[in-house]
Design an enzyme around this catalytic site. Structure first.
Site, PDB file in Angstrom:
ATOM      1  N   ASN A  16       1.845   7.729   2.142  1.00 18.10           N
ATOM      2  CA  ASN A  16       1.021   8.377   1.084  1.00 18.10           C
ATOM      3  C   ASN A  16      -0.238   9.178   1.515  1.00 18.10           C
ATOM      4  O   ASN A  16      -1.170   8.381   1.528  1.00 18.10           O
ATOM      5  CB  ASN A  16       0.909   7.579  -0.345  1.00 18.10           C
ATOM      6  N   LYS A  32      -2.031  11.332   0.484  1.00 15.66           N
ATOM      7  CA  LYS A  32      -2.885  11.700  -0.732  1.00 15.66           C
ATOM      8  C   LYS A  32      -3.713  13.178  -0.383  1.00 15.66           C
ATOM      9  O   LYS A  32      -2.816  13.772   0.075  1.00 15.66           O
ATOM     10  CB  LYS A  32      -4.032  10.498  -1.028  1.00 15.66           C
ATOM     11  N   HIS A  64       1.583   7.709  -9.669  1.00 11.96           N
ATOM     12  CA  HIS A  64       0.645   6.615  -8.744  1.00 11.96           C
ATOM     13  C   HIS A  64      -0.514   6.515  -9.744  1.00 11.96           C
ATOM     14  O   HIS A  64      -0.920   7.608 -10.408  1.00 11.96           O
ATOM     15  CB  HIS A  64       0.311   7.778  -7.562  1.00 11.96           C
ATOM     16  N   GLU A  70      -3.478   6.940  -9.200  1.00 15.07           N
ATOM     17  CA  GLU A  70      -4.660   7.767  -9.002  1.00 15.07           C
ATOM     18  C   GLU A  70      -4.638   8.870 -10.008  1.00 15.07           C
ATOM     19  O   GLU A  70      -5.188   9.670 -10.685  1.00 15.07           O
ATOM     20  CB  GLU A  70      -4.795   8.352  -7.656  1.00 15.07           C
ATOM     21  N   GLU A 121       2.048  -1.338  -7.354  1.00  7.24           N
ATOM     22  CA  GLU A 121       0.698  -1.157  -6.584  1.00  7.24           C
ATOM     23  C   GLU A 121      -0.517  -1.819  -7.570  1.00  7.24           C
ATOM     24  O   GLU A 121      -0.836  -0.796  -8.562  1.00  7.24           O
ATOM     25  CB  GLU A 121       0.299   0.338  -6.457  1.00  7.24           C
ATOM     26  N   GLY A 179      -6.746   1.090  -1.690  1.00  5.94           N
ATOM     27  CA  GLY A 179      -7.888   1.747  -0.956  1.00  5.94           C
ATOM     28  C   GLY A 179      -9.186   1.047  -0.942  1.00  5.94           C
ATOM     29  O   GLY A 179     -10.163   1.468  -0.734  1.00  5.94           O
ATOM     30  N   SER A 214      -3.459  -1.382   0.076  1.00  7.05           N
ATOM     31  CA  SER A 214      -4.355  -2.026   1.384  1.00  7.05           C
ATOM     32  C   SER A 214      -3.550  -2.661   2.320  1.00  7.05           C
ATOM     33  O   SER A 214      -3.798  -3.620   2.929  1.00  7.05           O
ATOM     34  CB  SER A 214      -5.594  -2.880   0.895  1.00  7.05           C
ATOM     35  N   GLY A 226      -1.197   3.835   2.058  1.00  2.77           N
ATOM     36  CA  GLY A 226      -2.072   5.015   2.041  1.00  2.77           C
ATOM     37  C   GLY A 226      -3.204   5.026   3.094  1.00  2.77           C
ATOM     38  O   GLY A 226      -2.728   5.756   4.173  1.00  2.77           O
TER      39      GLY A 226
END
Ligand code: PGA
Length: 252
Positions: free
Chosen positions: A9, A11, A95, A97, A166, A172, A212, A233
């Protein structure tokens, strides 16, 4: 037997040239990894260019979002047909985010999942609790609600859907969930699938861990029976570190 899946991903990172360069470095490093499915999810602007690089490889192309309508006056949105046209076979939906920064909710996730399946795209549906929710002992309740609403009326065929657990606090941050905690939640998700969609579907659907993930911890996650791969990510931005993760999963 579920084949492991590792998804990059990116992003809001990588322009077209960077996406191409990544693929040219990645493909030779993973072309013998036949025991694992791999997907790369660039930003919309780089989809077609990345697809041109992936075309003769076994690596799949995915998008990071889609809209549930087919066409029309929806400024800024991208349809399932447009993603298929660009070469996508899967799409990340819900997701954290998007949920936390863009205000996406479970009902919106549900519409997107339904549309993706109808169009023949594999949805990679993200669920997970915040740190506060975990500390309050609400993690399972939150994930259950995300599944109850997000998958309401959704009846995929075998292996037509992927779920990514997740935990928001692990994304992150460099602080991954423990393999035991991830296993417990992925087992809970599979239990939800078994109870609500039946044994056959529950056994076929791949459940990924994300948050992570890196070369140093992927083995611990893959050693868990309920974890079928990873949504990556930060560690997917460098072809070499992403390839290391793919190779570690392949050898599992
Ligand atoms: P991370 O992101 O690997 O950088 O934690 C994972 C994700 O957001 O999918």
């Amino acid at each position: 037997m579920r084949k492991p899946l590792v998804v990059a991903n990116w992003k809001m990172n990588k322009d077209i040239a960077e996406g191409r360069d990544f693929c040219r470095r990645l493909l030779p490093l993973v072309d013998d990894c036949t025991g694992v499915d791999v997907a790369v999810c660039p930003a919309f602007t780089a989809l077609a260019a990345v697809m041109a690089e992936l075309e003769r490889s076994g690596v799949f192309l995915g998008a990071q979002n889609l809209f549930w309508e087919e066409r029309g006056a929806f400024t800024g949105e991208v349809s399932a047909a447009m993603l298929l046209d660009a070469g996508c076979s899967c799409v990340i939906i819900g997701h954290s985010e998007r949920r936390h920064i863009l205000g996406e909710n479970d009902v919106m996730v549900n519409r997107k999942v339904g549309r993706a399946l109808e169009a023949g795209l594999t949805p990679i549906v993200c669920v997970g609790e915040t740190l506060q929710e975990r500390e309050q002992g609400l993690a399972f309740e939150v994930v259950k609600r995300q599944l109850d609403v997000g998958l309401d009326g959704v009846y995929p065929g075998e292996n037509e859907l992927v779920i990514a657990y997740e935990p928001v606090w692990a994304i992150g941050t460099g602080v991954n969930a423990s393999a035991d905690d991830a296993q417990e939640m992925c087992g809970f998700i599979r239990g939800w699938l078994r109870h609500n969609r039946g044994e056959i579907l529950a056994d076929s659907i791949r459940i990924l861990y994300g948050g992570s993930v890196k070369e140093a911890n992927i083995r611990d996650f893959m050693a868990q029976s309920q974890i079928d791969g990873a949504l990556v990510g930060g560690a997917s931005l460098e072809a070499e570190s992403f390839a290391d993760i793919v190779r570690l999963v392949n050898n599992d």
